[in-house]
Motif scaffolding. Structure first.
Motif, PDB file in Angstrom:
ATOM      1  N   ARG A  18       0.844  -1.189   0.000  1.00  0.00           N
ATOM      2  CA  ARG A  18       0.000   0.000   0.000  1.00  0.00           C
ATOM      3  C   ARG A  18       0.878   1.237   0.000  1.00  0.00           C
ATOM      4  N   ARG A  20       0.652   5.797  -0.641  1.00  0.00           N
ATOM      5  CA  ARG A  20      -0.148   7.008  -0.882  1.00  0.00           C
ATOM      6  C   ARG A  20       0.532   7.766  -2.008  1.00  0.00           C
ATOM      7  N   ASP A  22       0.449  10.764  -2.898  1.00  0.00           N
ATOM      8  CA  ASP A  22       1.012  12.054  -2.488  1.00  0.00           C
ATOM      9  C   ASP A  22       2.361  11.917  -1.792  1.00  0.00           C
ATOM     10  N   ASP A  23       2.647  10.740  -1.245  1.00  0.00           N
ATOM     11  CA  ASP A  23       3.892  10.532  -0.511  1.00  0.00           C
ATOM     12  C   ASP A  23       5.054  10.085  -1.403  1.00  0.00           C
TER      13      ASP A  23
END
Length: 114
Positions: A18, A20, A22-23
């Motif tokens: 998993r 993100r 944006d990260d």
């Protein structure tokens, strides 16, 4: 309970990964995962483009998450808006240009028909 010959018991199961979007680091391309299928976050600012290139051994899915881009595929130009999902062949010149700040998720899957 499943029988002892079920697929889940005979085939190894890869761990769930998993991230993100944006990260992720890297611009305009950021790799989401290290293994196949190649999964990339593409971030382009308005007016920014990626020069024409090919992915000859891949089929590509582009999900535009934010913004608007003009995607040149071979000789054709396609207007893609946020929310659109486009699937195309990497055996042609590919060149996206952001009409506004844009973020896309690209999945480049190895061809299975060759």
């Amino acid at each position: 309970m499943a029988s002892s010959d079920s697929a889940a018991e005979t085939q190894p199961v890869a761990p769930t990964e998993r991230v993100r979007l944006d990260d992720l680091e890297g611009s305009p391309h950021a790799h989401c995962f290290e293994e196949e299928p190649m999964t990339i976050r593409l971030t382009l600012e308005a007016g920014e483009s990626v020069p024409a290139h090919q992915h000859p051994d891949r089929r590509i899915v582009c999900h535009l998450l934010e913004g608007s881009i003009s995607m040149t595929l071979g000789e054709d130009e396609h207007a893609i808006e946020a929310g659109d999902v486009v699937r195309f062949d990497g055996n042609q010149d590919v060149s996206p240009e952001a009409l506004e700040d844009s973020v896309a998720l690209l999945v480049l899957a190895k061809r299975t028909d060759e």
